[in-house]
Structures are given as C-alpha cells and as structure tokens.
Design a protein around this motif. Sequence first.
Motif, PDB file in Angstrom:
ATOM      1  N   TRP A 739     -35.639 -21.225  72.044  1.00 25.12           N
ATOM      2  CA  TRP A 739     -36.225 -21.923  70.944  1.00 25.12           C
ATOM      3  C   TRP A 739     -37.899 -22.203  70.995  1.00 25.12           C
ATOM      4  N   ARG A 740     -38.712 -22.475  69.923  1.00 21.77           N
ATOM      5  CA  ARG A 740     -40.062 -22.925  70.073  1.00 21.77           C
ATOM      6  C   ARG A 740     -40.256 -24.292  69.672  1.00 21.77           C
ATOM      7  N   GLU A 741     -41.188 -24.912  70.612  1.00 20.12           N
ATOM      8  CA  GLU A 741     -41.669 -26.328  70.311  1.00 20.12           C
ATOM      9  C   GLU A 741     -43.245 -26.200  70.226  1.00 20.12           C
ATOM     10  N   GLU A 742     -43.585 -26.247  68.952  1.00 20.03           N
ATOM     11  CA  GLU A 742     -44.909 -25.899  68.492  1.00 20.03           C
ATOM     12  C   GLU A 742     -45.313 -24.518  69.251  1.00 20.03           C
ATOM     13  N   ASP A 744     -45.038 -23.859  72.620  1.00 19.41           N
ATOM     14  CA  ASP A 744     -44.439 -23.711  73.852  1.00 19.41           C
ATOM     15  C   ASP A 744     -43.044 -23.002  73.662  1.00 19.41           C
ATOM     16  N   VAL A 746     -39.222 -22.501  75.000  1.00 20.24           N
ATOM     17  CA  VAL A 746     -38.389 -23.336  75.813  1.00 20.24           C
ATOM     18  C   VAL A 746     -37.109 -22.392  75.676  1.00 20.24           C
ATOM     19  N   ARG A 813     -39.857 -24.786  80.308  1.00 20.65           N
ATOM     20  CA  ARG A 813     -40.672 -24.542  79.290  1.00 20.65           C
ATOM     21  C   ARG A 813     -41.896 -23.716  79.561  1.00 20.65           C
TER      22      ARG A 813
END
Length: 826
Positions: A739-742, A744, A746, A813
């Motif tokens: 998945w994406r966190e902003e 980044d 991950v 990450r």
Amino acid sequence: MSWPLARWWLRGSTVLASGLGLQAVLAGSASAQALNAGSIETFSSTEMIGFSLVIGAISATLLSTLWLVRQRNGIEAESREIRSALSDANQRISRYQALIADKNRRIVIWDGGETKPEQLGQLPVETGAPQTEADFLAFGRWMKPGSAAELDNAIEKLRFNAQSFDLIVETYRDEVLEVQGRVSGGRAFARFVALNNLRAELAELKIEKTRLTTAIETFESLLESVEQPVWQRDSEGRLVWVNQAYSDAVEALTPDQAVQENREILNTITREKIRATLTPISPFHDTVSTVVHGNRTFFSVVDTKTPKGSCGMAIDVSREEALREELSRTLKSHAETLDHLATPVAIFDGERRLQFYNQAFQQLWDLDLAFLESRPDHAELLDRLRSAGKLPEQLSWKAWKENTLSVYRSIDTQTVLWHLPNGQTLRVIASAHPQGGATWVFENLTEQVDLETRYNTLVRVQGETIDHLSEGVAVFGPDGRIRLSNPAFRALWGITEAQAAPGTHIRAIEEACAPSYEKPDGWRAFGKMITSFEDERPSSQGTIELMSGLVLDYAVIPLPNAQTMLTFVNITDSVRAERALLEKNEALRKADELKNDFVQHISYELRSPLTNIIGFTDLLKSTAIGPLNPKQSEYVDHISTSSAVLLTIVNDILDLATVDAGIMRLTYSDIDLTDLLDDVSMQMTDRLQEGGVTLEILAAPHLGDIVADQQRLKQILIKIITNAVNFSPEGAKVVLKCWREEADFVFSVSDTGCGIPEDMLPSVFKRFSSNAKGGKRTGAGLGLSIVESFVHLHSGTVSINSVPDQGTTVLCRIPSGVLVHSVAAE
C-alpha cells in the motif's frame, strides 16, 4: 701699465718718430746731392733705406738713454720724499700708540668679516679683566652675566648694523667699566675704560638706579597681574596708584580713571577705622565686607603705613567665609550623625574634658546625663567607670590609666581590646587631634569574637577533613602563593611538606614538581589561571600523566576572594582498564576488517570459477553435446542448483562488502509498482513450487510509481519472500501486502511458519546469523542483513515481528527518492 711707465713709453715713441723723419730728410737730401752733383758712384734705394734705418735707430737709442737718465733722477727724488713721509707717519703712529697704550683703557678693532680683531692697550689688573687677547673677548668669564650678555648683543649690533652704544658693565670683582662702541672708516671700535673714583661712583649710581627702576617696574608689573586689588594713598588719604584688579573691582575702565575719580573699594567707616588704627609699627589687618559688581564680598584687608602715605591690599576671602559657614554646618551635621550612630563615640578637648558624646556612648556606660553634661575630665570619667565595676580589672590601676591617657601625648592612633566584666569585648580606638584632644570610639566585638571563634573551629575541622581526603587538594591565593595543601597532594607529586609550606610561590611548587612531570607547561598553565586578573575566571578540567605512571584527573576551581583550588584525583586504575578495553576493541576492529577483506577477496576469487561451472552445467543440459541419461541429468540439476545458491551467496557477500566500503550508489528511476510486483512473482514461481507454498499478493489496483533503485528494491522483496517461503510448511500461504502512505511505498510479508524466538529477534539482521530450526534450506544468514542495508540506503525502515509457532511478519517502508534530470544546453 703704471703712469711713469706709460709716460716713458709716450716719450720714446715721439723720439723714434723724430728719428725716422730725420732719416727721411737726410735720405732725400743725399739723393738730391747725388743727382745734382752727378756723383761718381751710384747708391741703390735699398741701401739708402737701410742706412736711414740705422741712423734712426742710433738716434732713438741716444734720445731714450737721455730720457731714462732724466727719469731715474726724478724717481730717486720721489723715493726720498716717500721715505721721509713714511718716517714721519711711523713717528706719529708711535706717538698715537703710546697715547692709546694707557693702563686705564683698551681698544678692540674689528676690520670686518671673520678676521681676528686687533687689541690695543691694557686695563688695570684689579678690574679683573684678562691681560691676554684671547681671554679678553670671552666676556662671560670675567664679567657678570647680565653685563656680558648686554655687551655681546651691543657689539653684534655695532659690527653688523653699525649701531653705536655706550654701556656701563660690571666685572666679577665688582669693578665698573665704561664701554663705548663706534664705527669709523669701515671699522668697528670698542673702547673699554676703567673709571676713576668719581666716575666709577657715578657709574655705580647709574647701575643702582637702573636696578631699582627695573625692580620697581617688575614689582608694579607683578601687582598689575595679581587678582587682588592693590592701592597706594598719599598722606591725605587720596588714591595715588591702583592696579588693574582694583579698577575692575570699582568698575573703572582703567586704573588711571579709578585714581582720577577717586573710586573707593572700601566704605567710609572702614577707611576711617584704618586711619585711626594704622601706625608704622602695627599695620591694619581685618576682614571687611563690601559690594563688588553688585555682590556682597568679604575681603581680608592689609594696610601699611609708608613715609608718604599708605598702601594696602584686599584679598577676596568670600570663598573662605562660605567654607567656614559650610564647615560649621558640617560639624553640626557631623555631630547629629554621630549621635545617631550605634557605635559609641566620645570627643575630648585639649584639656582632656568631655566635649561631645553620642547616645550610644551614654547607653554603653549607663552614665548620668547630668554628669556627662558637666564636661568631666577623662581621668575622672575612668575613675567613675571603675567604681561602677564597668572596666576590666587591672593589676596596677594607676599604670593602666596613665597608659590609657597617654594617647593625648601620642601622634599615632592607639587600638586596644577591653574585656568588660559583663562579658562584652570592646575594641577601643583612640585618635589624638593635631590641635589637641582626642576621639574615642568603642566598637562592640562580642559577636565578632564569637563568630571568629566558630570560624576558627570550622577551619580546623575543614583542615582535618581535607587532610584525610584521598584527593590531592591545594589552595592558592591571588598572588600565586599556596595557602594550604593536604598530604594526598604532596604524595601524588612527591614533594615534602616544607616544599609546599604556606606562602610558597607557585613557581617554587612548579620546580619541586618538575621531576614528576615531563611537561612543565602544565604547571605554568596552572600558574596563569591562578594569578589571572580576568573578571570571570572559568574553571578548567583535564587529565595529566606523570613520569611515575600515575594518571591524574585535575580540576582548577575558582574560589571566593580571588583564591583558586587545585584538585588531583588518581585515576590510574580506571585509565589502565580503559586502555586495555580500547586496545581489545582496536584488535577486534582490525580482525573485522581482515574478515571483510578476506571475504571480499574470496568472493571475487570464487565468482569466476562459479560462473564457469554454471556455464558448463548449462552446456551439459543442452542437447548440443549429446543426451544425458537420467542419473546424469539428476546430477547436473543438483550441480546447477548448488552453483546458483553459491553464486547468490557470493553476490550477497559482494553487495555487503560494497555497502561496508561506502561505495555503493543507488540508481534511481521511476518504477511502476504493479510491474515490479508482477516481475517479483514470476521470479519466485520456481522457488514457490519447490517449497510447496502459495504467494498471495494483496495490493490496490493502481499503486502508482516510486523513485527508487529497481534492482535493489526487487532484491529486498525477493529475499524477504524467500526467507518466508523457507520457514513456511508445505501447503502454507505467504501473504505480500502493499500500500501507499503519501509518497512512501509500504509492504509486509507474513508467513505461518515456526516463528523466531524472542531472544533471537535482536540478531536476525546480523550477518551470518541464521535460524536453521524449522527451515527447509540453510543459508549463510545474509538475506535479512542485505535487506536492512538496502532499505537504509533508500532512507527507509524495516522491522520484524514474530510469534513462535504462529509465524513472522516483516514490515518495510521505502520513501520515494528524487530523480535528477539532466538539462541539455540550448
């Protein structure tokens, strides 16, 4: 050409011309006779000319000789006349010199320029004038300084400016000479004449008159310059002369105006008082008040009787009067201040009677006010205090009292301690007055003595404490001299108690400690800090090692009153232990470097043979060299699999060596995460089938792009999934979540294997650390170490969470990097 020679030349020329003319006449006459007479023999013209010239020359010679004889006779006559005149002139010069060469006069003649002057005559010896010519002109040697300077100036003006003079000069023998300077015929004359009695007396009177006139003018100039009004009156009391200060005081423009208008600085009453009391024996002297420039002014007037009147001076004492009033007010204020002081004070006059006392004095001795107001004698006061039992007991009261009262005859201040019967301690300060009398101050020291006793006790306790400390302690004063030191300090530096005695300068301490310390600059630095005049003295700490092997931890600590404390702590044992640990750590570091160098070298050496083995194995699998039987094919597959595993290990070691060397650089590019996951799943197909494990990828349909090193990111995913497959049982499932966190990326990889024990979790990322328990394959233990190195190179983070017998989850990450675009020059 002189005039007689010229005259002789003209006469000779005339005679010669006459001779030549006569020759011409004779020649003409001869020719005529020859023609007329018809002489027998004929002469040529040349012969006739030569004959005429000879006759002319003879005639000129005869005539010149006659002229010379005549001229010689005239010259001899003139010479006789000149010699006669010279003789007469010499006789006159001798008479003049005899007339000039008088013992009472001397003449000095200057002929201009720098030629030596001529001197004639002599002066009497008793005048003090030198007889030699060289010494005579040194006027400063035999004339008084004023006369010599005046004469030198006059002679200089006579010689160079033709300025005549008439002077009267004095010699060191108090003789008077008359000097006259004149100029005649281009020469300068100075005549020195010794005067006779009458003329000498007249000259002395002139000198005295000049001196008195000069003195009077000087005195009047002095009076004109002073700021005090001065005046002179006649016998009738009228003003005759005043100075400029007087005219300014009476507001006159000039002193003459003040005299003419008879402007008085003193009022009528004061002038009448002066006239009534003034006598030749006792002058008037008093302070009077008058008005000057509209202001009340006090003058100290002095007026003196003179033969023809009087003269006086007024000195402005207004400031003194103001100071006297101010002193009176100050004394009154001083008395009021002393009366409010807590310190007892008593003042006695010249007759030793009580003149002043304050309330504290009365309260200290508890004396009757009536007795104190009666101004008792000091001896009587002491007797009263002794009778009341308020003074310390003495063996000889009379001697003690006489010694106490001796302050009135002393010029120095006396300070003594009185221990009173009531337990009080007084410091008695007695100071005699220059005009007589004394001031007595009684300072109560009871509390101070008590504090001093307690302080001394505290100092002794502190000294005992410092002496029993294991730390070396030394205290220095601001002058660099030691105040105290303990035995530990002397033992550490190997010095005696005498060498560190109180009062010893730090330079001497430095010399005593020099054999123990090979760097004398250390003690010099201590001395600089101890004797520094800086307002803020910072503390200092450090470590020094002595030649004996001792290691001391020192501290320079500033104390109050500009004192400084040096402390030295023996840390030899701890320093030795630290050095041993540092040496062991250095050995381990070098061993680790050798290990890395060895591994890197061996890895490079193994890579080439492995590449050859893999190449020949692939060649054997192909049908180009012929078919293989089943057993051979099985063995070739095992060789190919083992070679691939070994190559992977070698590549991992090379990657770690590159990371350790700090030379690994990431190649950033835009990566499509969906394509990346597809590529990873395809490469893991064989490994999944071999382990009997299913890979499940849970990701959003569009993860987007990320800027990273594609090869290293793929290695991270493959090694984490491989590690999960290795520890998963057959038929199990490995889950990859992304998945994406902003910005980044991950992802996590989870398995349901045996898990990792809690005590082994801290070491899972270490190199060559593998947990073979429960794993299908054993490896070199480099996979997770490489994962951690590559994640950190991407500035990311990696963590692991595991529960024994339940499975393990690895979370990574990866932040998106920055892609550097090169712009071509336009």
